[in-house]
Design a protein around this motif. Structure first.
Motif, PDB file in Angstrom:
ATOM      1  N   UNK A  93     -59.275  25.478  15.028  1.00  0.00           N
ATOM      2  CA  UNK A  93     -58.782  25.988  16.301  1.00  0.00           C
ATOM      3  C   UNK A  93     -59.930  25.849  17.291  1.00  0.00           C
ATOM      4  N   UNK A  94     -59.618  25.711  18.569  1.00  0.00           N
ATOM      5  CA  UNK A  94     -60.717  25.552  19.526  1.00  0.00           C
ATOM      6  C   UNK A  94     -60.374  26.178  20.870  1.00  0.00           C
ATOM      7  N   UNK A  95     -61.411  26.466  21.635  1.00  0.00           N
ATOM      8  CA  UNK A  95     -61.233  26.745  23.067  1.00  0.00           C
ATOM      9  C   UNK A  95     -62.255  25.910  23.810  1.00  0.00           C
ATOM     10  N   UNK A  96     -61.799  25.261  24.875  1.00  0.00           N
ATOM     11  CA  UNK A  96     -62.686  24.423  25.677  1.00  0.00           C
ATOM     12  C   UNK A  96     -62.694  24.974  27.093  1.00  0.00           C
ATOM     13  N   UNK A  97     -63.826  25.527  27.496  1.00  0.00           N
ATOM     14  CA  UNK A  97     -63.902  26.132  28.841  1.00  0.00           C
ATOM     15  C   UNK A  97     -65.342  26.253  29.284  1.00  0.00           C
ATOM     16  N   UNK A  98     -65.524  26.281  30.609  1.00  0.00           N
ATOM     17  CA  UNK A  98     -66.835  26.669  31.121  1.00  0.00           C
ATOM     18  C   UNK A  98     -67.225  28.006  30.486  1.00  0.00           C
ATOM     19  N   UNK A  99     -68.541  28.183  30.249  1.00  0.00           N
ATOM     20  CA  UNK A  99     -68.973  29.499  29.773  1.00  0.00           C
ATOM     21  C   UNK A  99     -68.917  30.455  30.954  1.00  0.00           C
ATOM     22  N   UNK A 100     -68.008  31.418  30.843  1.00  0.00           N
ATOM     23  CA  UNK A 100     -67.687  32.247  32.002  1.00  0.00           C
ATOM     24  C   UNK A 100     -66.955  33.495  31.524  1.00  0.00           C
ATOM     25  N   UNK A 101     -67.249  34.623  32.159  1.00  0.00           N
ATOM     26  CA  UNK A 101     -66.641  35.895  31.699  1.00  0.00           C
ATOM     27  C   UNK A 101     -65.118  35.840  31.691  1.00  0.00           C
ATOM     28  N   UNK A 102     -64.535  35.140  32.690  1.00  0.00           N
ATOM     29  CA  UNK A 102     -63.071  35.117  32.784  1.00  0.00           C
ATOM     30  C   UNK A 102     -62.438  34.281  31.673  1.00  0.00           C
ATOM     31  N   UNK A 103     -63.221  33.413  31.063  1.00  0.00           N
ATOM     32  CA  UNK A 103     -62.689  32.565  29.981  1.00  0.00           C
ATOM     33  C   UNK A 103     -62.716  33.303  28.647  1.00  0.00           C
ATOM     34  N   UNK A 104     -63.490  34.372  28.600  1.00  0.00           N
ATOM     35  CA  UNK A 104     -63.518  35.299  27.467  1.00  0.00           C
ATOM     36  C   UNK A 104     -63.777  34.648  26.105  1.00  0.00           C
ATOM     37  N   UNK A 105     -64.790  33.787  26.048  1.00  0.00           N
ATOM     38  CA  UNK A 105     -65.154  33.215  24.739  1.00  0.00           C
ATOM     39  C   UNK A 105     -65.520  34.315  23.747  1.00  0.00           C
ATOM     40  N   UNK A 106     -66.090  35.417  24.262  1.00  0.00           N
ATOM     41  CA  UNK A 106     -66.461  36.530  23.384  1.00  0.00           C
ATOM     42  C   UNK A 106     -65.200  37.102  22.721  1.00  0.00           C
ATOM     43  N   UNK A 107     -64.131  37.208  23.474  1.00  0.00           N
ATOM     44  CA  UNK A 107     -62.853  37.673  22.916  1.00  0.00           C
ATOM     45  C   UNK A 107     -62.294  36.694  21.892  1.00  0.00           C
ATOM     46  N   UNK A 108     -62.552  35.410  22.100  1.00  0.00           N
ATOM     47  CA  UNK A 108     -62.072  34.404  21.134  1.00  0.00           C
ATOM     48  C   UNK A 108     -62.791  34.596  19.794  1.00  0.00           C
ATOM     49  N   UNK A 109     -64.093  34.877  19.858  1.00  0.00           N
ATOM     50  CA  UNK A 109     -64.840  35.115  18.618  1.00  0.00           C
ATOM     51  C   UNK A 109     -64.269  36.347  17.909  1.00  0.00           C
ATOM     52  N   UNK A 110     -63.967  37.385  18.686  1.00  0.00           N
ATOM     53  CA  UNK A 110     -63.358  38.599  18.110  1.00  0.00           C
ATOM     54  C   UNK A 110     -62.034  38.255  17.406  1.00  0.00           C
TER      55      UNK A 110
END
Ligand code: UDP
Length: 404
Positions: free
Chosen positions: A224-241
């Protein structure tokens, strides 16, 4: 006319191509100037990269200029970007002075001479109109805002309105972004993806596997993946959760690929935060894309079982259409422009929390048939609604209307 345009015939059919040619005819030779803040990173640069070429291909003299920025300026405009999406910001005298002074200087550098229409993208370049010489603003100027402006910071919005009112028209990405307090004609133009670009063209499985292998990604486990600028609104931290929950049910891997735009000073810090969150966890790759990897983006979106776009705010979210075009179902935040692209339960799922994101991803990972069905639906939905040919038509309609 339209050597490049012709290549889209096999994707959208000859009627669409004829319609574009017809609407482009009256605009032949017109000088259309697009201005934004960066040639690289983020959806606006991605769109202009392809759209400006296609506009020229159909006979328009379209150009794309960027402003010369500075670190303090981009720090301010990043807060404005966040502020348009509702994040509270501090608007001091100094902030306004830095913002306006830089745009004042750029109003001299940029060649507006002879432009039949100017299209200024986003807050970074908004004040240009105030400072451009009067003879350079006789023709229509359009402000094209790409963010989710449903609930902007009120002070910021009041301030931006002092510039917006100088424009002839405003263009937004979604019906819900229309404003009733600016007294300007507004048009909705939804963004699009280019199906023939390196990022979106059809790759074979073999090609895609090779690209992933070269990037150090193997497909021994479902991805599974997410591709986005590193940015609070993209919530990569939430994806890790979410991934931590998913991993308990399905043995899979997560790839986070992201970049930072040249006008975004916050990117590096959020990348570090994401890295720290993923530290010590198995089967997660957090990659910083240095910018030359459209084929890697393509291969990841194609070969993932599920693409996630867990945004908390999203003007549109090109990455959603990019993944759907590759027949990959998407689990994404129910915000901004995402619900225009995802029909819940048909081509993906809209989610409102980490928990829902994990649940819907698990459901898809466990159901091959559902993924296949949704993938097929996604491809057709994007073909109908979010390809560059539709986008070009929308622009042609706007330009035909505003250029006398
Ligand atoms: N993108 C990319 N590499 C990355 C991250 C993003 O090429 O590491 C691309 C992505 O494929 C998409 C664009 O940048 O084409 C992001 O546009 P989107 O509308 O999704 O978000 P924005 O960055 O404009 O908020």
């Amino acid at each position: 006319m339209g050597k490049i345009l012709n290549r889209y015939k096999k994707i959208v059919g000859s009627e669409k191509i004829k319609e574009i040619e017809k609407r482009a005819k009256p605009l032949k030779g017109k000088y259309i100037l697009h201005i934004n803040a960066t040639y690289y990173g983020g959806g606006v640069a991605e769109i202009l990269d392809n759209l400006v070429v296609l506009m020229n291909d159909v006979g328009i003299n379209a150009c794309w200029s960027i402003i010369k920025g500075s670190e303090p300026f981009f720090e301010i405009t990043k807060t404005f970007h966040n502020g348009t999406q509702g994040y509270p910001i501090k608007l001091t005298k100094e902030v306004k002075a830095t913002y306006e002074e830089l745009c004042r200087r750029n109003s001299v550098y940029i060649n507006f001479c002879g432009a039949d229409a100017v299209i200024a993208h986003d807050p970074q370049v908004l004040p240009l109109i105030k400072y451009a010489r009067p003879d350079r603003k006789k023709e229509p100027w359009v402000w094209r805002i790409h963010t989710d402006i449903t609930q902007p910071d009120p002070d910021l919005w009041n301030y931006l309105k002092t510039f917006i009112k100088n424009y002839n028209e405003m263009v937004v990405s979604d019906e819900k972004y229309l404003k009733d307090d600016i007294g300007l004609k507004q048009t909705i133009i939804m963004p699009s993806i280019d199906p023939l670009s390196k990022k979106n063209r059809d790759l074979s499985d073999k090609q895609a596997r090779k690209i992933l292998k070269d990037a150090g990604i193997d497909l021994k486990k479902p991805m599974i993946c997410q591709i986005s600028r590193y940015d609070r609104w993209k919530d990569q931290v939430g994806v890790v959760e979410a991934f931590k929950r998913i991993k308990k049910e399905v043995d899979c891997q997560l790839v986070l690929l992201g970049n930072y735009a040249t006008d975004d000073p916050e990117g590096a810090a959020y990348y570090k935060k994401t890295k720290a969150k993923a530290k010590g966890l198995k089967d997660i790759k957090v990659i910083a894309d240095k910018g030359a990897s459209p084929l890697l983006v393509n291969a990841l979106q194609k070969m993932s079982e599920v693409v996630i776009q867990k945004s908390l705010r999203e003007g549109f979210g090109l990455t959603v259409s990019e993944a759907l075009w590759k027949r990959t179902p998407v689990v994404a935040g129910n915000v901004g422009g995402i619900p225009s692209q995802i029909k819940h339960g048909e081509n993906g799922f809209l989610v409102n929390s980490v928990k829902q994101c994990a649940e819907k991803t698990i459901e898809l990972l466990k159901d091959d048939k559902l993924r296949k069905k949704m993938g097929k639906n996604g491809r057709e939905y994007v073909r109908e609604n979010f390809l560059i040919t539709r986008h070009l038509l929308d622009y042609l309609e706007l330009l035909n209307r505003i250029i006398k």
